[in-house]
Motif scaffolding. Structure first.
Motif, PDB file in Angstrom:
ATOM      1  N   UNK A 297       0.812  -1.215   0.000  1.00 28.15           N
ATOM      2  CA  UNK A 297       0.000   0.000   0.000  1.00 28.15           C
ATOM      3  C   UNK A 297       0.848   1.268   0.000  1.00 28.15           C
ATOM      4  N   UNK A 298       2.040   1.210   0.566  1.00 25.65           N
ATOM      5  CA  UNK A 298       2.958   2.350   0.429  1.00 25.65           C
ATOM      6  C   UNK A 298       3.329   2.538  -1.047  1.00 25.65           C
ATOM      7  N   UNK A 299       3.625   1.429  -1.733  1.00 24.29           N
ATOM      8  CA  UNK A 299       3.986   1.510  -3.150  1.00 24.29           C
ATOM      9  C   UNK A 299       2.838   2.080  -3.969  1.00 24.29           C
ATOM     10  N   UNK A 300       1.614   1.613  -3.698  1.00 23.85           N
ATOM     11  CA  UNK A 300       0.453   2.121  -4.426  1.00 23.85           C
ATOM     12  C   UNK A 300       0.264   3.611  -4.156  1.00 23.85           C
ATOM     13  N   UNK A 301       0.450   4.013  -2.918  1.00 23.83           N
ATOM     14  CA  UNK A 301       0.310   5.425  -2.577  1.00 23.83           C
ATOM     15  C   UNK A 301       1.315   6.294  -3.320  1.00 23.83           C
ATOM     16  N   UNK A 302       2.541   5.830  -3.403  1.00 24.76           N
ATOM     17  CA  UNK A 302       3.568   6.577  -4.140  1.00 24.76           C
ATOM     18  C   UNK A 302       3.178   6.695  -5.606  1.00 24.76           C
ATOM     19  N   UNK A 303       2.759   5.589  -6.219  1.00 25.28           N
ATOM     20  CA  UNK A 303       2.394   5.609  -7.630  1.00 25.28           C
ATOM     21  C   UNK A 303       1.194   6.514  -7.895  1.00 25.28           C
ATOM     22  N   UNK A 304       0.282   6.594  -6.951  1.00 19.44           N
ATOM     23  CA  UNK A 304      -0.929   7.388  -7.141  1.00 19.44           C
ATOM     24  C   UNK A 304      -0.727   8.872  -6.860  1.00 19.44           C
ATOM     25  N   UNK A 305       0.388   9.223  -6.196  1.00 20.96           N
ATOM     26  CA  UNK A 305       0.521  10.628  -5.775  1.00 20.96           C
ATOM     27  C   UNK A 305       1.855  11.289  -6.113  1.00 20.96           C
TER      28      UNK A 305
END
Length: 379
Positions: A297-305
Motif C-alpha cells: 500500500x505504500x507503493x500504491x500510494x507513491x504511484x498514485x501521488x
C-alpha cells in the motif's frame, strides 16, 4: 537519399504508417495466460540464415541490402503470417524514437535498433527491417540483426507451446521459398556458435519478488546455471533485473530438438520456479503479512501521488503492487492493468505520448503523471 538509395531520418516524431496502428498505451502480450501471477510472458526465437549469403557480421552494407531486398519480396505480404495482417518496417528508415519504441515493446533487439557500423562509402546506413504482425504484435521477424533472420513469437503467461506452434508455422512458410544455411551434421548454421543446431531460444519472463525478499533468488540463479539456463533481466541479454522481473532461457541449442527444450522448460523447470515463488509468497503472508501489506500500500500510494518518478523506482513500485494484487490484497488495479504499465512508463513511450523530445527531468514528471492518471483511486 544515400548511395544505397536509403534515407535515414533522425530525431523523435509521432508514429507514422504501420506504426500508427499500434496501441502504444498497451502491450498485447502482457497480462493473462497460464500462471500469470508469476509468469509475465513466454517467448520463442529462431535464428536463421540464408544460404549463399555471407553472415551479417562478415558482410558489406551492399550484401545486407541484397538480403533485405530478397527477403522483402518473400516476407512483405500477409501470406507469411496466415490469418493476420503484417507490416514490413525498414528499421534504418525509422527515427530514433520509433526504433526505441520497438525495442521497448520487445519487437526488435537493442542491437537491431543500433545496426552494424557502416562507413560513409557504403552509404552511411545499415539495411535492416522487421516484420510485425498486427494488431496483436505476437510475431516479429528481424531481418539483418545478428543473423539474416530472427523469428520471434511472444505470448502472455506460460504459453511456450503455443508460441512455438506459431513460429514453426511461420518458419515452415519461409523455408518453403528460401534455402536456409543448414548442415546435416550440425543443424541450422548461425552467427553465434551457441545458437547452432535448432537455432531456438526459449525464454519465460518471471516476476519473483518474494524470492528476492527472502534472499532466495541467488539459489534460483545457481540452479539455473547448473542446468545450462541463463537468467537475465527485463530486457534480456546484458540487462539487470528491474522490479524483480527475470528472464530464464535455454543456452543449449545443439543436441536437443526444439520440443525437447520446450518440454523441459514448460513442464519441469518453470513450474518448479513458479511453485518456489508461490511458496515464498505464502511464507511472507503467514510470517510477515503486515509488513508485506504495508509495502504494497505504500507503493500504491507513491504511484498514485508522486510528482516525479525515475524508471527504476516505477518498476520497483509496480512490482510491489503487482505482488499485492496477485495475493488478493488489492481489488484494483488488477494484475493485468499493472502489467500493462511495465512497458508504457519507459522513455520512448512517454515521448511518443507527449509528441516531443523530453529531458530526463521532464520524463520523470511525465512518468509520474501517467501513473497517477492510470492508477487514480476510485471516487
Amino acid at each position: 537519399m544515400t548511395a544505397l538509395g536509403i534515407s535515414d531520418p533522425t530525431g523523435p516524431s509521432g508514429p507514422r504508417g504501420p506504426l500508427g496502428e499500434i496501441d502504444f498505451g498497451t502491450a498485447p502480450w502482457l497480462g493473462g495466460g497460464d500462471a500469470s501471477d508469476v509468469v509475465v510472458s513466454s517467448r520463442v526465437r529462431l535464428a536463421r540464415n540464408v544460404a549463399s549469403f555471407r553472415f551479417v557480421g562478415r558482410s558489406s552494407a551492399e550484401d545486407r541490402l541484397a538480403v533485405l531486398d530478397m527477403l522483402r519480396s518473400r516476407l512483405g505480404g500477409d501470406e507469411i503470417l496466415p490469418g493476420r495482417r503484417s507490416a514490413w518496417l525498414d528499421v534504418h528508415q525509422l527515427t530514433r524514437l520509433e526504433r526505441a519504441l520497438l525495442v521497448e515493446r520487445h519487437l526488435i533487439s537493442p542491437q537491431h535498433a543500433r545496426g552494424q557500423s557502416v562507413s560513409v562509402a557504403e552509404g552511411g546506413v545499415d539495411p535492416r527491417a522487421v516484420v510485425v504482425s498486427l494488431p496483436d504484435e505476437g510475431v516479429s521477424i528481424m531481418v539483418n540483426e545478428e543473423d539474416h533472420l530472427r523469428l520471434q513469437a511472444i505470448r502472455p503467461g506460460l504459453t511456450l507451446s503455443a508460441a512455438l506452434d506459431d513460429l514453426e508455422s511461420v518458419d515452415d512458410g519461409i523455408e518453403a521459398s528460401i534455402d536456409y544455411a543448414y548442415s546435416a551434421r550440425f543443424g541450422y548454421l548461425t552467427a553465434c556458435p551457441t545458437n547452432v543446431g535448432t537455432g531456438a531460444r526459449m525464454s519465460v519472463m518471471l516476476h519473483l519478488p518474494a524470492l528476492r525478499i527472502l534472499g532466495e533468488i541467488e539459489k534460483v540463479k545457481r540452479a539455473a546455471s547448473d542446468m545450462a539456463l541463463a537468467v537475465r533481466g527485463f530486457w534480456g541479454e546484458g540487462s539487470e533485473a528491474e522490479g524483480d522481473f527475470y528472464q530464464i532461457s535455454n543456452q543449449t541449442t545443439l543436441g536437443k530438438s526444439e520440443r525437447e527444450t520446450l518440454d523441459e522448460l514448460e513442464r519441469v523447470i518453470v513450474p518448479k520456479v513458479v511453485d518456489y515463488e508461490r511458496r515464498a509468497r505464502e511464507q511472507l503472508m503467514s510470517r510477515r503479512g503486515l509488513m508485506l501489506e504495508d509495502t504494497v500500500f505504500r507503493a500504491l500510494g507513491v504511484l498514485q501521488h508522486a510528482r516525479r518518478m525515475k524508471t527504476g523506482e516505477a518498476m520497483q513500485r509496480l512490482s510491489e503492487v503487482r505482488l499485492g494484487a496477485s495475493l488478493g490484497q488489492l481489488s484494483e488495479p488488477t494484475l493485468d492493468e499493472i502489467s500493462q504499465l511495465l512497458i508504457v512508463i519507459h522513455p520512448a513511450h512517454l515521448q511518443r505520448a507527449v509528441g516531443r523530445t523530453l529531458t530526463q527531468d521532464e520524463r520523470r514528471t511525465e512518468r509520474a503523471t501517467l501513473l497517477r492518471s492510470r492508477l487514480a483511486p476510485a471516487r
